[in-house]
Design a protein around this motif. Structure first.
Motif, PDB file in Angstrom:
ATOM      1  N   ALA A 230      49.823  36.563  25.234  1.00  0.00           N
ATOM      2  CA  ALA A 230      49.249  35.272  25.835  1.00  0.00           C
ATOM      3  C   ALA A 230      49.578  35.210  27.468  1.00  0.00           C
ATOM      4  O   ALA A 230      48.716  34.463  28.169  1.00  0.00           O
ATOM      5  CB  ALA A 230      49.779  34.082  25.192  1.00  0.00           C
ATOM      6  N   ALA A 231      50.641  35.653  27.851  1.00  0.00           N
ATOM      7  CA  ALA A 231      51.107  35.485  29.332  1.00  0.00           C
ATOM      8  C   ALA A 231      51.089  36.841  30.110  1.00  0.00           C
ATOM      9  O   ALA A 231      51.091  36.484  31.209  1.00  0.00           O
ATOM     10  CB  ALA A 231      52.649  34.998  29.073  1.00  0.00           C
ATOM     11  N   ILE A 232      51.292  37.887  29.504  1.00  0.00           N
ATOM     12  CA  ILE A 232      51.456  39.215  30.253  1.00  0.00           C
ATOM     13  C   ILE A 232      49.971  39.940  30.240  1.00  0.00           C
ATOM     14  O   ILE A 232      49.624  40.514  29.491  1.00  0.00           O
ATOM     15  CB  ILE A 232      52.498  40.228  29.667  1.00  0.00           C
ATOM     16  CG1 ILE A 232      53.854  39.631  29.545  1.00  0.00           C
ATOM     17  CG2 ILE A 232      52.696  41.429  30.321  1.00  0.00           C
ATOM     18  CD1 ILE A 232      54.946  40.269  29.067  1.00  0.00           C
ATOM     19  N   HIS A 233      49.238  39.470  31.409  1.00  0.00           N
ATOM     20  CA  HIS A 233      47.891  39.928  31.373  1.00  0.00           C
ATOM     21  C   HIS A 233      47.491  39.921  32.997  1.00  0.00           C
ATOM     22  O   HIS A 233      48.087  39.129  33.708  1.00  0.00           O
ATOM     23  CB  HIS A 233      46.938  39.386  30.213  1.00  0.00           C
ATOM     24  CG  HIS A 233      46.767  37.838  30.472  1.00  0.00           C
ATOM     25  ND1 HIS A 233      46.204  37.147  31.598  1.00  0.00           N
ATOM     26  CD2 HIS A 233      47.554  36.885  29.839  1.00  0.00           C
ATOM     27  CE1 HIS A 233      46.343  35.906  31.379  1.00  0.00           C
ATOM     28  NE2 HIS A 233      47.052  35.622  30.377  1.00  0.00           N
ATOM     29  N   GLY A 234      46.223  40.047  33.260  1.00  0.00           N
ATOM     30  CA  GLY A 234      45.801  40.092  34.558  1.00  0.00           C
ATOM     31  C   GLY A 234      44.895  38.839  34.875  1.00  0.00           C
ATOM     32  O   GLY A 234      44.138  38.742  35.716  1.00  0.00           O
ATOM     33  N   GLY A 235      44.848  37.832  34.004  1.00  0.00           N
ATOM     34  CA  GLY A 235      43.972  36.828  34.184  1.00  0.00           C
ATOM     35  C   GLY A 235      42.614  36.755  33.358  1.00  0.00           C
ATOM     36  O   GLY A 235      42.182  37.936  32.786  1.00  0.00           O
ATOM     37  N   THR A 236      42.086  35.639  33.018  1.00  0.00           N
ATOM     38  CA  THR A 236      40.962  35.554  32.184  1.00  0.00           C
ATOM     39  C   THR A 236      39.765  35.694  33.314  1.00  0.00           C
ATOM     40  O   THR A 236      39.712  35.547  34.335  1.00  0.00           O
ATOM     41  CB  THR A 236      40.942  34.575  31.362  1.00  0.00           C
ATOM     42  OG1 THR A 236      41.037  33.102  32.429  1.00  0.00           O
ATOM     43  CG2 THR A 236      42.126  34.347  30.505  1.00  0.00           C
ATOM     44  N   TYR A 237      38.357  35.472  32.482  1.00  0.00           N
ATOM     45  CA  TYR A 237      37.398  35.227  33.268  1.00  0.00           C
ATOM     46  C   TYR A 237      37.522  34.295  34.268  1.00  0.00           C
ATOM     47  O   TYR A 237      37.004  34.241  35.393  1.00  0.00           O
ATOM     48  CB  TYR A 237      36.043  35.352  32.430  1.00  0.00           C
ATOM     49  CG  TYR A 237      34.683  35.209  33.113  1.00  0.00           C
ATOM     50  CD1 TYR A 237      34.133  36.207  34.159  1.00  0.00           C
ATOM     51  CD2 TYR A 237      34.345  33.797  33.293  1.00  0.00           C
ATOM     52  CE1 TYR A 237      32.851  35.832  34.593  1.00  0.00           C
ATOM     53  CE2 TYR A 237      33.098  33.594  34.112  1.00  0.00           C
ATOM     54  CZ  TYR A 237      32.438  34.704  34.703  1.00  0.00           C
ATOM     55  OH  TYR A 237      31.408  34.402  35.343  1.00  0.00           O
ATOM     56  N   LYS A 238      37.560  32.895  33.697  1.00  0.00           N
ATOM     57  CA  LYS A 238      37.756  31.709  34.458  1.00  0.00           C
ATOM     58  C   LYS A 238      38.666  31.872  35.770  1.00  0.00           C
ATOM     59  O   LYS A 238      38.537  31.241  36.712  1.00  0.00           O
ATOM     60  CB  LYS A 238      37.783  30.602  33.708  1.00  0.00           C
ATOM     61  CG  LYS A 238      37.043  30.084  32.763  1.00  0.00           C
ATOM     62  CD  LYS A 238      37.382  28.914  31.777  1.00  0.00           C
ATOM     63  CE  LYS A 238      37.478  27.789  32.769  1.00  0.00           C
ATOM     64  NZ  LYS A 238      38.072  26.688  31.902  1.00  0.00           N
TER      65      LYS A 238
ATOM     66  N   PHE B  26      48.181  31.107  30.653  1.00  0.00           N
ATOM     67  CA  PHE B  26      47.506  31.678  29.755  1.00  0.00           C
ATOM     68  C   PHE B  26      46.179  32.226  30.346  1.00  0.00           C
ATOM     69  O   PHE B  26      45.321  33.037  29.735  1.00  0.00           O
ATOM     70  CB  PHE B  26      47.333  30.834  28.718  1.00  0.00           C
ATOM     71  CG  PHE B  26      48.550  30.184  28.322  1.00  0.00           C
ATOM     72  CD1 PHE B  26      49.493  30.887  27.542  1.00  0.00           C
ATOM     73  CD2 PHE B  26      49.073  28.914  28.525  1.00  0.00           C
ATOM     74  CE1 PHE B  26      50.837  30.425  27.032  1.00  0.00           C
ATOM     75  CE2 PHE B  26      50.287  28.385  28.257  1.00  0.00           C
ATOM     76  CZ  PHE B  26      51.118  29.379  27.384  1.00  0.00           C
ATOM     77  N   GLN B  27      45.647  31.641  31.413  1.00  0.00           N
ATOM     78  CA  GLN B  27      44.478  31.990  32.257  1.00  0.00           C
ATOM     79  C   GLN B  27      44.558  32.709  33.458  1.00  0.00           C
ATOM     80  O   GLN B  27      44.127  33.480  33.768  1.00  0.00           O
ATOM     81  CB  GLN B  27      43.652  30.561  32.509  1.00  0.00           C
ATOM     82  CG  GLN B  27      43.119  30.071  31.521  1.00  0.00           C
ATOM     83  CD  GLN B  27      42.010  28.877  31.681  1.00  0.00           C
ATOM     84  OE1 GLN B  27      40.869  29.361  31.981  1.00  0.00           O
ATOM     85  NE2 GLN B  27      42.397  27.729  31.846  1.00  0.00           N
ATOM     86  N   LEU B  28      45.877  32.352  34.248  1.00  0.00           N
ATOM     87  CA  LEU B  28      46.034  32.938  35.301  1.00  0.00           C
ATOM     88  C   LEU B  28      47.015  34.234  35.203  1.00  0.00           C
ATOM     89  O   LEU B  28      46.883  35.245  36.087  1.00  0.00           O
ATOM     90  CB  LEU B  28      47.013  32.095  36.329  1.00  0.00           C
ATOM     91  CG  LEU B  28      45.947  30.984  36.908  1.00  0.00           C
ATOM     92  CD1 LEU B  28      47.142  29.884  37.529  1.00  0.00           C
ATOM     93  CD2 LEU B  28      45.197  31.237  38.074  1.00  0.00           C
TER      94      LEU B  28
END
Length: 380
Positions: free
Chosen positions: A63-71, A303-305
């Motif tokens: 939920a937190a460790i990622h490179g961002g969502t589309y938005k 969660f998005q950034l």
């Protein structure tokens, strides 16, 4: 570098007057002028600790460790971690040479980082703007920048007339249980049994307060204002009657979502706490949270950034522009689906009076850029 940019943002680029309905993220080349206070040592500390959390990998906390969502604009997750590592490498090199930090040099920042200007989600802000003038006046090119702080409180080892409310530790019936195992038993365990208002009501009666204390250990007793501050901020620094300074951080909650349409004291969301060695930011459970520091930490929609984003803020302070590098290392209930706001950790205060005295000269809005270390970096 590729960023997914909402169609509404692309359309506005054709207009002579910019109006951003949806959140927008657009490449930028330069940084406006302003003062750059040097907090590079604290920035490196938070960058290092956040990078260590990211190193656990996406499977640990997807939920937190990622490179961002589309938005929010997708990037390779590895670039976020590389950016934080670069921050510390520059700081360490500057410190070893005894030279002024290059992290407060805008020319260095422009040469070594890709800059992405963040325009707020005005549509999202407008949907929650009733009786909220700051959201109603949200500029098209600035975020709402609220300020949070670590509450300095006075505590008692037992319940008293002046300190009738406890910070409770994890209830006994889930002591030793992992979060996933405990959540699978939510229909039967104590943590999910009551909302905040019911707990406060039970504490008014000696018998029911004693019953609560048998279900969950009272860690320290506070007055109502300090309780609300701890629940809202997620952290309390308590001076005990014996002179000890103790730190408490949220552990697990009762599963009730934070309601942004209600005042903090009216909320039903309730947190159980854990005593910790220092001030902590985000972590999916109390067993591993990120140590944070004032002035260089922001809370936002991880969660998005994506956790760990390096964010440059440009604020107005006493009428002058000030630029600060910060790390997105915290979040909160108000930041689910929120791309119009950040919350800046401003310092340690006893209450709102101290807080306002220290922050009244700072503006309510900030320009913001997301920074990533360039994949081809010039010589440092």
């Amino acid at each position: 570098m590729s960023y997914a940019t909402p169609l509404a943002f692309c359309t506005t680029l054709l207009a002579s007057a910019y109006t951003f309905a949806a959140p927008g993220f657009a490449p930028a080349a330069t940084i406006p002028k302003g003062d750059w206070p040097d907090h590079s040592s604290a920035l490196c500390d938070v960058a290092h600790e956040t990078g260590a959390y990211l190193a656990r990998g996406q499977a640990y906390d997807p939920a937190a460790i990622h490179g961002g969502t589309y938005k929010a604009g997708r990037v390779p997750a590895e670039r976020i971690r590389d950016t934080l590592a670069f921050i510390c490498a520059v700081h360490d090199e500057d410190s070893s040479r005894g030279q002024t930090s290059r992290l407060v040099d805008p020319t260095f920042i422009e040469q070594h980082f890709d800059l992405v200007k963040w325009h707020p989600d005005q549509a999202g802000a407008a949907a929650l703007s009733d009786a909220k003038p700051l959201l109603q006046k949200l500029p098209a090119d600035k975020l709402l920048l609220t300020k949070y702080y670590v509450r300095l409180a006075e505590g008692s080892p037992g319940q008293t007339t002046s300190k009738p409310h406890a910070l409770y530790g994890l209830p006994h019936d889930e002591a030793g249980l992992s979060l996933s195992v405990a959540d699978a038993r939510k229909d039967t365990i104590t943590r999910y049994a009551h909302g905040k208002q019911r707990i406060i009501e039970l504490e008014k009666n000696a018998d029911s307060a004693g019953h609560l204390a048998r279900l969950a250990p009272p860690l320290v007793w506070l007055n109502r204002a300090d309780l609300e501050g701890a629940l809202l901020q997620g952290t309390a620094v308590v001076n005990d009657e014996d002179g000890r300074r103790r730190y408490f951080n949220v552990h697990r909650n009762n599963g009730v979502a934070y309601d942004r349409t209600r005042k903090p004291e009216e909320q039903e969301r309730y947190w159980y706490f854990k005593e910790v060695p220092g001030v902590l930011g985000y972590g999916k459970d109390a067993d591993y949270k990120i140590p944070v520091k004032p002035l260089v930490t922001v809370a936002g929609d991880i969660f998005q950034l994506g956790l760990g984003r390096l964010i440059l803020l440009r604020t107005e302070e006493a009428g002058k522009p000030v630029l600060r590098l910060t790390v997105l290392a915290d979040t909160g209930g108000a930041f689910h689906d929120n791309l119009y706001q950040l919350d800046w950790l401003s310092g340690y205060y006893h209450g709102w009076e101290d807080y306002h005295a220290a922050n009244r000269h700072r503006g309510d809005y900030a320009q913001a850029w997301l920074l990533l270390k360039k994949e081809s970096v010039p010589s440092r």
